[in-house]
Design an enzyme around this catalytic site. Structure first.
Site, mmCIF file in Angstrom:
data_model
loop_
_atom_site.group_PDB
_atom_site.id
_atom_site.type_symbol
_atom_site.label_atom_id
_atom_site.label_comp_id
_atom_site.label_asym_id
_atom_site.label_seq_id
_atom_site.Cartn_x
_atom_site.Cartn_y
_atom_site.Cartn_z
ATOM 1 N N GLU A 209 -5.368 -11.007 -1.755
ATOM 2 C CA GLU A 209 -6.264 -10.877 -0.587
ATOM 3 C C GLU A 209 -7.729 -10.912 -1.023
ATOM 4 O O GLU A 209 -8.563 -10.145 -0.538
ATOM 5 C CB GLU A 209 -5.962 -9.576 0.167
ATOM 6 N N GLU B 244 0.809 -1.226 0.000
ATOM 7 C CA GLU B 244 0.000 0.000 0.000
ATOM 8 C C GLU B 244 0.842 1.275 0.000
ATOM 9 O O GLU B 244 0.589 2.201 0.769
ATOM 10 C CB GLU B 244 -0.980 -0.020 1.183
HETATM 11 C C1 XIL Z 1 -5.901 -7.043 8.100
HETATM 12 C C2 XIL Z 1 -6.194 -8.305 8.913
HETATM 13 O O1 XIL Z 1 -7.068 -9.105 8.172
HETATM 14 C C3 XIL Z 1 -6.792 -7.931 10.241
HETATM 15 O O2 XIL Z 1 -6.912 -9.086 11.075
HETATM 16 C C4 XIL Z 1 -5.919 -6.891 10.955
HETATM 17 O O3 XIL Z 1 -6.567 -6.460 12.126
HETATM 18 C C5 XIL Z 1 -5.656 -5.704 10.049
HETATM 19 O O4 XIL Z 1 -5.095 -6.148 8.830
HETATM 20 N N1 XIL Z 1 -4.837 -5.086 3.525
HETATM 21 C C6 XIL Z 1 -3.752 -5.823 3.943
HETATM 22 C C7 XIL Z 1 -3.891 -6.777 5.063
HETATM 23 O O5 XIL Z 1 -2.686 -5.766 3.303
HETATM 24 O O6 XIL Z 1 -2.710 -6.921 5.799
HETATM 25 C C8 XIL Z 1 -5.029 -6.378 5.972
HETATM 26 O O7 XIL Z 1 -5.206 -7.412 6.935
HETATM 27 C C9 XIL Z 1 -6.300 -6.153 5.185
HETATM 28 C C10 XIL Z 1 -6.103 -5.033 4.193
#
Ligand code: XIL
Length: 392
Positions: A291, A178
């Site tokens: 994701e 990000e």
């Molecule tokens: C999220 C997790 O799913 C949660 O459990 C945590 O509290 C916060 O992070 N983008 C990403 C991930 O790159 O690392 C994030 O994961 C979701 C959004």
């Protein structure tokens, strides 16, 4: 016998019944079990999945992964572990490989949880995706302190230590997560004006530092720039500019990670165009979907920025039509990924609906974004992607 004692006896008998059924699950029941009268009529078409149906369907295309949180307590006997072993070929640590988990204080490393996940994966022939070496969230403050030179030295030491620790075990790392801004009119655009940007002396240099350290520590793992909203044209254009700048200057990057946190109103063609645009501009780069989830809510942008005007919760009663639309969307996406040879890995952000981060983001609300329901039963989305003849 008083009423309480009788009730207790009944409950104990019930527990023994369920224990018996539980033991028999997935195995052939002994003949004597025919004497046990089922309490519920059998479901007309129980949602079951043949072993390997999901990963097998895409074996010649890409690895199929899931993000796993600590809550799932990966141990050989859990149902989640059983699903992972049978249906998935890749695992991502949802949180326990982030800087906050691996190094809560400078020079202090806590590899125990991540090592347990790696050991489970290795023992079961599942590949591990690393997430993430650098992010502006879930990162202790100490990383951002001092002069840009101090920040660089500390970041490079951290990345060297972590990548070396997992060398040969992690097939790909989200080196930076990000780093692209959501706002094209930011003075720092296309870069995010993050704590990293600021700590590096208001510069993008930290991205180079991260990729160079990762490559030096492990020449074989694949190095990724990972971001969300690549299915939207503005963000995608900025991301492509960042990647082009890295490649033009010889910074070692192997691929683009598309988070693809989607919702029912997202555009599948645009989600696939994100891959096509990488392919068209940079021959040799690979794409990972890192994701993937599909929220059953179609929220406006302000829901994500301020929690305002979010779609109304379905509570426990998500309509069947929504589950069907979600299944169709998953099928369209997976079919599109499979038609694109540069896609080497597709990971869901979670295994079962109840474990999804979307139950708490952007607002608290039950969500149903994944392939398995809370009872560990396959959803229509699973059937739609693992069997292309399945009628949704
Ligand atoms: C999220 C997790 O799913 C949660 O459990 C945590 O509290 C916060 O992070 N983008 C990403 C991930 O790159 O690392 C994030 O994961 C979701 C959004």
């Amino acid at each position: 016998m008083n009423i309480n004692a009788r009730l207790r006896l009944k409950l104990l008998a019930g527990a023994a019944f369920f224990a018996l059924v539980g033991c028999g699950r997935g195995k052939e029941l002994p003949l004597s079990s025919a004497a046990v009268v089922p309490l519920l009529p059998p479901s007309p078409s129980p949602p079951t999945a043949a072993d390997g149906a999901l990963k097998g369907q895409y074996e010649s295309n890409f690895l199929v992964g899931a993000a796993i949180g600590l809550a799932q307590k990966i141990q050989a006997e859990t149902e989640d572990a059983d699903i992972l072993v049978k249906q998935f070929s890749s695992i991502t640590a949802e949180n326990i490989m982030k800087p906050q988990s691996l190094s809560p204080a400078e020079g202090v490393y806590n590899f125990a949880d991540a090592d347990a996940l790696v050991n489970f994966s290795e023992a079961n022939g599942i590949a591990i995706r690393g997430h993430t070496l650098l992010w502006h969230r879930q990162t202790p403050d100490y990383f951002f302190q001092g002069t840009p030179i101090e920040v660089k030295d500390r970041l490079q030491k951290y990345i060297t230590d972590v990548v070396t620790h997992f060398k040969g075990k992690v097939y790909a790392w989200d080196v930076v997560n990000e780093v692209v801004t959501d706002n094209g009119s930011d003075i720092t655009a296309p870069y995010r004006n993050s704590r990293w940007y600021q700590a590096a002396g208001n510069s993008k240099d930290y991205i180079d530092w991260a990729f160079e350290a990762a490559r030096a520590a492990d020449p074989d793992t694949k190095l990724f720039l990972n971001d969300y909203n690549t299915e939207t044209s503005g963000k995608r254009t900025r991301l492509l500019a960042v990647v082009k700048d890295l490649i033009d200057r010889g910074i070692p990057i192997d691929g683009v990670g598309h988070q693809h946190h989607l919702q029912l109103s997202s555009n599948v063609d645009q989600a696939l165009k994100a891959i096509d645009d990488v392919d068209a501009l940079f021959s040799g780069l690979i794409n990972h979907i890192t994701e993937l989830d599909i929220s059953v809510y179609s929220d406006p942008g302000e829901c994500f920025s301020s929690g305002e005007n979010c779609a109304t919760s379905y509570g426990d009663n998500v309509p069947e039509s929504v589950i069907n639309d979600q299944a169709q969307m998953y099928r369209d996406l997976f079919t599109g990924f499979a038609a694109r040879p540069s896609v080497k890995s597709v990971s869901l952000w979670g295994l079962t609906d109840d474990a999804s981060w979307l139950n708490g983001f952007p607002v608290e609300r039950p969500n149903y974004p994944l392939l398995y329901d809370k009872d560990r039963k396959v959803k229509k989305a699973f059937q739609a992607v693992s069997d292309l003849n399945f009628v949704i």
